[in-house]
Scaffold this motif. Structure first.
Motif, PDB file in Angstrom:
ATOM      1  N   TRP A 150       5.250  22.918  30.059  1.00 10.40           N
ATOM      2  CA  TRP A 150       5.488  24.094  29.205  1.00 10.40           C
ATOM      3  C   TRP A 150       4.763  23.869  27.890  1.00 10.40           C
ATOM      4  O   TRP A 150       4.837  22.796  27.301  1.00 10.40           O
ATOM      5  CB  TRP A 150       6.995  24.214  28.953  1.00 10.40           C
ATOM      6  N   PHE A 151       4.077  24.911  27.401  1.00  9.78           N
ATOM      7  CA  PHE A 151       3.377  24.791  26.116  1.00  9.78           C
ATOM      8  C   PHE A 151       3.616  26.038  25.280  1.00  9.78           C
ATOM      9  O   PHE A 151       3.608  27.155  25.802  1.00  9.78           O
ATOM     10  CB  PHE A 151       1.872  24.602  26.345  1.00  9.78           C
ATOM     11  N   GLY A 152       3.874  25.840  24.004  1.00  8.04           N
ATOM     12  CA  GLY A 152       4.070  26.988  23.122  1.00  8.04           C
ATOM     13  C   GLY A 152       4.004  26.586  21.655  1.00  8.04           C
ATOM     14  O   GLY A 152       3.714  25.436  21.323  1.00  8.04           O
ATOM     15  N   LEU A 205       5.781  18.625  18.591  1.00  9.56           N
ATOM     16  CA  LEU A 205       6.916  18.096  19.342  1.00  9.56           C
ATOM     17  C   LEU A 205       6.425  17.791  20.746  1.00  9.56           C
ATOM     18  O   LEU A 205       5.853  18.648  21.417  1.00  9.56           O
ATOM     19  CB  LEU A 205       8.071  19.106  19.420  1.00  9.56           C
ATOM     20  N   LEU A 206       6.625  16.555  21.162  1.00  6.90           N
ATOM     21  CA  LEU A 206       6.276  16.155  22.526  1.00  6.90           C
ATOM     22  C   LEU A 206       7.588  15.879  23.241  1.00  6.90           C
ATOM     23  O   LEU A 206       8.308  14.943  22.880  1.00  6.90           O
ATOM     24  CB  LEU A 206       5.408  14.890  22.521  1.00  6.90           C
ATOM     25  N   GLY A 234       3.706  27.047  12.766  1.00 11.06           N
ATOM     26  CA  GLY A 234       2.562  26.183  13.089  1.00 11.06           C
ATOM     27  C   GLY A 234       2.900  25.013  13.999  1.00 11.06           C
ATOM     28  O   GLY A 234       2.003  24.367  14.543  1.00 11.06           O
ATOM     29  N   THR A 235       4.179  24.730  14.144  1.00  8.65           N
ATOM     30  CA  THR A 235       4.554  23.601  15.018  1.00  8.65           C
ATOM     31  C   THR A 235       4.201  23.932  16.460  1.00  8.65           C
ATOM     32  O   THR A 235       4.513  25.014  16.956  1.00  8.65           O
ATOM     33  CB  THR A 235       6.070  23.311  14.911  1.00  8.65           C
ATOM     34  N   LEU A 236       3.544  22.972  17.114  1.00  8.23           N
ATOM     35  CA  LEU A 236       3.189  23.149  18.526  1.00  8.23           C
ATOM     36  C   LEU A 236       4.136  22.324  19.390  1.00  8.23           C
ATOM     37  O   LEU A 236       4.526  21.218  19.003  1.00  8.23           O
ATOM     38  CB  LEU A 236       1.754  22.690  18.784  1.00  8.23           C
ATOM     39  N   VAL A 237       4.476  22.867  20.536  1.00  7.96           N
ATOM     40  CA  VAL A 237       5.428  22.188  21.423  1.00  7.96           C
ATOM     41  C   VAL A 237       4.776  21.952  22.785  1.00  7.96           C
ATOM     42  O   VAL A 237       4.387  22.895  23.471  1.00  7.96           O
ATOM     43  CB  VAL A 237       6.716  23.022  21.578  1.00  7.96           C
ATOM     44  N   PHE A 238       4.628  20.678  23.116  1.00  3.12           N
ATOM     45  CA  PHE A 238       4.153  20.280  24.443  1.00  3.12           C
ATOM     46  C   PHE A 238       5.374  19.717  25.163  1.00  3.12           C
ATOM     47  O   PHE A 238       5.870  18.661  24.782  1.00  3.12           O
ATOM     48  CB  PHE A 238       3.097  19.169  24.356  1.00  3.12           C
TER      49      PHE A 238
END
Ligand code: AMP
Ligand code: MG
Length: 400
Positions: free
Chosen positions: A280-282, A241-242, A287-291
């Motif tokens: 913010w990064f998490g 998710l960007l 497994g989904t990455l959020v930038f």
């Protein structure tokens, strides 16, 4: 708040392999080859004539012969015409397979053809000239393009040559772009006096396009319930998710709290840099990455190039190269932040990459990106940077 190098290291720990898939070679540009392309035949597959002219036996020339009888004309693609006597030659075209009975090609420029006679205008000749020998470039069964190669026109050319229409490539992550902000209207709308059209989503989508990623684009209002349900939905369907906007200190910057509520674990919030400090990064345990980038267009743009693209390239196995340029003027930047200065990088007459600062009006100044082609990364520990000093640059356009 963490320094840039720490943010970079944390993101690097989340580099991930998304597997492989098969794509048609014409759709493969920008993708990374997961399996080498093999030569189905020798390259070239026969002794290939590389000049239009005649083919003779070298020993005839060596014996003093300068005039030959044309036995026949052999275009490319035809079976070889053999000579049976040293006084004969074959008129032959580029791309034709050299007959076994001849060994040297003489181009038209070096001879005169009159009816069935060819007379040489030269007195020196190299045995075997103007022939591209069978297997000279690659042998049958050898790898013409290794796995890990970024696919571009040359790779597609090799794939076409060996007749490989399906290529095994690295699978791309599924990416959702979510922009946020109640002040942002659709690009087709006329904004009120206090609104603006939204651009970040389109920008991010274009940055991803050369990699073959076709991201979905959604805009979210600053309403926690709507954001929550949309992100829940995205968590189930996307790897990445960007987001843009909604991660700063404002009253309507709801994202960090919603991420926490949805089980998206914060790995960092706020980086010691300008622009893009509220980044913010998490990641979620699925497994989904959020930038989540700050909404200012230049901030989001910088964060995409400085953090997301290196992560993506590492995940796909694309080798990236560090670029450094020399400053063309003294710079002072007082805040204790890593400064990503907009510059125009170019190669000067000495063949050296130089960077000229183009000062805009901060992270809201989208138009300044048009005048520039890179960000220069100036370390947070220093305030003065001198003309001639060399620092890393992050290009966002072709600079060479
Ligand atoms: P935010 O990070 O949400 O506080 O937004 C910071 C600034 O960026 C505000 O001036 C927003 O209006 C602007 N902004 C946020 N998202 C976008 C977007 N998609 N397009 C253009 N400007 C934006
Ligand atoms: Mg906002």
């Amino acid at each position: 708040m963490i320094p840039v190098h720490e943010a970079e290291e944390i993101i690097a720990q989340s580099v991930k392999n998304y597997g492989i898939e098969t794509v048609h070679f014409e759709q493969a540009s920008g993708r990374v080859l997961a399996e080498g392309i093999c030569c189905d035949r020798d390259f070239p597959p026969f002794n290939r004539v590389s000049m239009d002219g005649i083919a003779i036996r070298y020993e005839a020339f060596e014996a003093g012969l300068r005039k030959f009888t044309v036995k026949g004309t052999q275009p490319a693609g035809d079976a070889p015409i053999e000579i049976t006597d040293n006084s004969e030659c074959v008129e032959i075209m580029t791309g034709a397979a050299l007959p076994g009975s001849v060994d040297t090609v003489i181009r038209y420029e070096d001879l005169i053809i009159d009816g069935s006679n060819a007379t040489l205008l030269i007195n020196t000749l190299k045995k075997g000239q103007s022939i591209h020998y069978k297997g000279q470039d690659k042998k049958q069964g050898s790898i013409a393009v290794p796995a890990g190669t970024l696919i571009g026109p040359a790779v597609i050319s090799v794939a076409a040559t060996v007749g490989q229409t399906q290529l095994l490539v690295k699978k791309l992550p599924r990416v959702a772009i979510l922009s946020t902000g109640d002040e942002l209207v659709d690009i087709h709308e006329i904004p009120s006096a206090y609104e603006i059209r939204r651009s970040n989503g389109y920008t991010i989508k274009q940055v991803l396009k050369p990699y073959g990623i076709d991201a979905t684009l959604t805009h979210l209002p600053d309403k926690p319930e709507v954001i929550e349900s949309q992100i829940t939905n995205c968590l189930a369907n996307f790897d990445i998710l960007l987001l843009s906007g909604g991660v700063s200190m404002g009253k309507y910057d709801h994202l960090p709290a919603i991420f926490e509520k949805l089980g998206i674990k914060q790995r960092f919030h706020k980086v010691q840099q300008r622009p893009g400090k509220p980044f913010w990064f998490g990641g979620h345990e699925n497994g989904t990455l959020v930038f989540a980038f700050p909404g200012n267009p230049v901030s989001a743009f910088l964060c995409m190039h400085r953090y997301f693209i290196p992560w993506l390239e590492a995940s796909l196995g694309i080798k990236s190269h560090k670029l450094y340029a020399s400053l063309t003027e003294d710079i002072t930047f007082a805040p204790p932040l890593q400064y990503f200065m907009q510059v125009r990088a170019e190669v000067n007459e000495q063949g050296k990459l130089i960077a000229t600062p183009v000062h805009g009006n901060g992270s809201g100044d989208l138009a300044n990106l048009i005048e520039t082609n890179s960000f220069m990364e100036l370390p947070a520990e220093r305030n003065h940077f001198l003309k001639g000093e060399v620092f890393r640059v992050w290009p966002f356009k072709n600079i060479l």
